[in-house]
Design a protein around this motif. Structure first.
Motif, PDB file in Angstrom:
ATOM      1  N   VAL A   1       0.836  -1.205   0.000  1.00 12.90           N
ATOM      2  CA  VAL A   1       0.000   0.000   0.000  1.00 12.90           C
ATOM      3  C   VAL A   1       0.870   1.255   0.000  1.00 12.90           C
ATOM      4  O   VAL A   1       0.570   2.241  -0.682  1.00 12.90           O
ATOM      5  N   ALA A   2       1.970   1.220   0.726  1.00 18.17           N
ATOM      6  CA  ALA A   2       2.839   2.391   0.823  1.00 18.17           C
ATOM      7  C   ALA A   2       3.616   2.648  -0.461  1.00 18.17           C
ATOM      8  O   ALA A   2       3.919   3.807  -0.784  1.00 18.17           O
ATOM      9  N   HIS A   3       3.919   1.578  -1.221  1.00 16.13           N
ATOM     10  CA  HIS A   3       4.866   1.735  -2.332  1.00 16.13           C
ATOM     11  C   HIS A   3       4.317   1.403  -3.718  1.00 16.13           C
ATOM     12  O   HIS A   3       4.957   1.761  -4.712  1.00 16.13           O
ATOM     13  N   ALA A   4       3.173   0.723  -3.815  1.00 12.86           N
ATOM     14  CA  ALA A   4       2.762   0.222  -5.130  1.00 12.86           C
ATOM     15  C   ALA A   4       1.365   0.635  -5.570  1.00 12.86           C
ATOM     16  O   ALA A   4       0.958   0.317  -6.677  1.00 12.86           O
ATOM     17  N   ARG A   5       0.597   1.268  -4.742  1.00  9.58           N
ATOM     18  CA  ARG A   5      -0.768   1.705  -5.031  1.00  9.58           C
ATOM     19  C   ARG A   5      -1.582   0.647  -5.783  1.00  9.58           C
ATOM     20  O   ARG A   5      -1.872   0.778  -6.970  1.00  9.58           O
ATOM     21  N   PRO A   6      -1.970  -0.430  -5.095  1.00 11.89           N
ATOM     22  CA  PRO A   6      -2.842  -1.425  -5.738  1.00 11.89           C
ATOM     23  C   PRO A   6      -4.209  -0.833  -6.066  1.00 11.89           C
ATOM     24  O   PRO A   6      -4.645   0.142  -5.444  1.00 11.89           O
ATOM     25  N   ASP A   7      -4.889  -1.433  -7.030  1.00 15.71           N
ATOM     26  CA  ASP A   7      -6.209  -0.954  -7.433  1.00 15.71           C
ATOM     27  C   ASP A   7      -7.292  -1.352  -6.435  1.00 15.71           C
ATOM     28  O   ASP A   7      -8.311  -0.659  -6.321  1.00 15.71           O
ATOM     29  N   LEU A   8      -7.073  -2.447  -5.717  1.00 15.14           N
ATOM     30  CA  LEU A   8      -8.060  -2.934  -4.744  1.00 15.14           C
ATOM     31  C   LEU A   8      -7.327  -3.683  -3.645  1.00 15.14           C
ATOM     32  O   LEU A   8      -6.413  -4.472  -3.920  1.00 15.14           O
ATOM     33  N   ILE A   9      -7.716  -3.443  -2.393  1.00 14.00           N
ATOM     34  CA  ILE A   9      -7.264  -4.283  -1.286  1.00 14.00           C
ATOM     35  C   ILE A   9      -8.487  -4.836  -0.578  1.00 14.00           C
ATOM     36  O   ILE A   9      -9.564  -4.249  -0.628  1.00 14.00           O
TER      37      ILE A   9
ATOM     38  N   ARG B   1      -3.408   6.106  -2.017  1.00  9.35           N
ATOM     39  CA  ARG B   1      -2.599   4.902  -1.810  1.00  9.35           C
ATOM     40  C   ARG B   1      -3.233   3.634  -2.368  1.00  9.35           C
ATOM     41  O   ARG B   1      -2.518   2.674  -2.668  1.00  9.35           O
ATOM     42  N   VAL B   2      -4.536   3.602  -2.508  1.00 13.17           N
ATOM     43  CA  VAL B   2      -5.213   2.457  -3.134  1.00 13.17           C
ATOM     44  C   VAL B   2      -6.390   2.985  -3.951  1.00 13.17           C
ATOM     45  O   VAL B   2      -6.905   4.072  -3.687  1.00 13.17           O
ATOM     46  N   GLY B   3      -6.808   2.177  -4.932  1.00 13.05           N
ATOM     47  CA  GLY B   3      -7.947   2.591  -5.730  1.00 13.05           C
ATOM     48  C   GLY B   3      -9.267   2.377  -5.021  1.00 13.05           C
ATOM     49  O   GLY B   3     -10.169   3.222  -5.089  1.00 13.05           O
ATOM     50  N   ALA B   4      -9.401   1.251  -4.329  1.00 13.37           N
ATOM     51  CA  ALA B   4     -10.641   0.916  -3.622  1.00 13.37           C
ATOM     52  C   ALA B   4     -10.319  -0.048  -2.495  1.00 13.37           C
ATOM     53  O   ALA B   4      -9.321  -0.786  -2.540  1.00 13.37           O
ATOM     54  N   VAL B   5     -11.176  -0.036  -1.470  1.00 12.15           N
ATOM     55  CA  VAL B   5     -11.013  -0.922  -0.312  1.00 12.15           C
ATOM     56  C   VAL B   5     -12.294  -1.721  -0.134  1.00 12.15           C
ATOM     57  O   VAL B   5     -13.370  -1.151   0.061  1.00 12.15           O
TER      58      VAL B   5
END
Length: 317
Positions: free
Chosen positions: A177-185, A221-225
Motif C-alpha cells: 500500500v505504501a509503495h505500489a498503489r494497488p487498485d483494490l485491497i 494509496r489504493v484505488g478501492a477498499v
C-alpha cells in the motif's frame, strides 16, 4: 483473464469435532477433509467454477502431494519449481462453526526461487485483466515481495497494465500500500485498523471506523477498499463513495475461505461489467455461501442462493 498468485500455498486439513474444542483433552472428530488451499488458489477455484478464465501461479516441487489435490480442482495452474514442500494448515471446527486454525510458515524461498516466481508471474500476467496477490508470504520472500511483483508486472506490460488486487495483512499489506498503489485491497476490519495504525474499534463503532479508515487510503494509496465484516457483511470504499451490504442469515459451517470467496465474488461481478454496488453484492453473496460450506470448500454458482442483498450508501459520522 484473471491471474492469481499464491506465494505460500497450503494443503488445508479441516477436522470437524463432535464437541467444542477443549485445551489439553483428547477429542473425537465427526469427519475430516483435505483441500488444495492458499488464498489465490481459492480465488481461482471460485472464478473457474463461475466460468471466469483464470490462471493460478504458485511455487511447488514437481513431486509435491499438494499438486494432486490442486489438479483435481480443474484450475489452470502455472507451477514455479522450488525445492521445499507446500505447507499443511490445520483447521479445527467446533459444532457451532467456531474455527481454530494452525498455520505453518511454509518452506524457505532462496534468491533464485524468488526471482523465478516473479518472472513466472510476469509471464502469466501478460494480457490479464486482473492480477490477484493473495495470502501470506513464505520465509525468504521479504515484506516487499508483493511490491516487487507489482513493479515487475507493470514494468513489463505493453499498453494497459492489469489491475492489481491484494489480499494479505500485516507488513506485506503495509508495504504494498505504501509503495505500489494497488487498485483494490481486501482487508477485514482488524487488518484495516492495523494498516492505518489503529487498534480494534468497539463493536458499536466498527462500521463507522472502517469507513473512515478506508477513506484515508483512497485514492492516494489504493484505488478501492473492500472490507469484509463477517456476519455484518462488507463495505466498499472508493474515492467517490462508501457502500455497505449486509450479510444474509446463514448457519456457519466454516469461515475458512470465506474472505477468499468474497474477493472472488467481487471479481466475478467486475468481470461481467458490474458497477460497484453489484460487485459488493456479489462479494457478500459468495462470502456467505462459502461460510455455509464445511472445510475449505469454495462455492460454485450452484451453491449460491438467490439472496436479496441490500446495498446502501454510507457517510462517516
Amino acid at each position: 483473464m484473471i491471474v492469481t498468485v499464491t506465494a505460500n500455498p497450503s494443503l488445508d486439513r479441516a477436522v470437524r469435532l463432535t464437541a467444542p474444542l477443549t485445551h489439553g483433552e483428547v477429542q473425537r472428530a465427526a469427519d475430516s477433509r483435505e483441500d488444495a488451499g492458499g488464498k489465490g488458489v481459492n480465488v481461482s477455484r471460485a472464478l473457474s467454477a463461475a466460468g471466469v478464465a483464470t490462471v493460478a501461479v504458485l511455487p511447488s516441487a514437481a513431486d509435491d502431494p499438494y499438486l494432486a489435490l490442486v489438479e483435481r480442482t480443474g484450475v489452470d495452474i502455472r507451477r514455479i519449481d522450488v525445492a521445499g514442500r507446500v505447507r499443511a494448515n490445520l483447521t479445527v471446527a467446533d459444532p457451532d462453526g467456531t474455527t481454530t486454525k494452525i498455520n505453518l510458515p511454509g518452506a524457505q524461498l532462496d534468491r533464485n526461487e524468488k526471482a523465478a516466481l516473479i518472472d513466472g508471474i510476469v509471464t502469466a500476467s501478460r494480457g490479464a485483466d486482473w492480477v490477484v496477490l493473495a495470502g501470506s508470504l513464505p520465509p525468504g520472500a521479504g515484506d516487499g515481495f508483493y511490491t516487487e511483483v507489482v513493479e515487475a508486472v507493470r514494468g513489463a506490460s505493453r499498453g494497459s497494465a492489469p489491475r492489481i488486487a491484494v489480499d494479505t495483512s500485516g507488513a506485506a499489506l503495509a508495504h504494498v500500500v505504501a509503495h505500489a498503489r494497488p487498485d483494490l485491497i481486501k482487508p477485514n476490519e482488524d487488518e484495516l485498523a492495523e494498516l492505518v495504525g489503529e487498534g480494534p474499534a468497539p463493536a458499536a463503532e466498527v462500521l463507522d471506523a472502517a469507513v473512515r479508515q478506508a477513506q484515508t487510503l483512497v485514492a492516494d494509496r489504493v484505488g478501492a477498499v473492500l472490507v469484509t465484516l463477517g456476519a455484518d457483511g462488507a463495505l466498499l470504499v472508493t474515492a467517490d463513495e462508501a457502500l455497505r451490504a449486509a450479510a444474509p442469515r446463514i448457519t456457519v459451517a466454516s469461515t475458512v475461505g470465506a474472505g477468499d470467496s468474497s474477493l472472488a465474488g467481487y471479481l466475478i461481478a467486475a468481470d461481467a461489467g458490474g458497477d460497484p454496488a453489484q460487485c459488493l453484492r456479489s462479494a457478500v453473496v459468495y462470502g456467505a455461501a462459502a461460510a455455509s460450506l464445511p472445510g475449505t470448500q469454495i462455492p460454485t454458482p450452484a451453491d449460491v442462493p438467490h439472496w436479496d442483498i441490500v446495498v446502501t450508501a454510507l457517510t462517516p459520522r
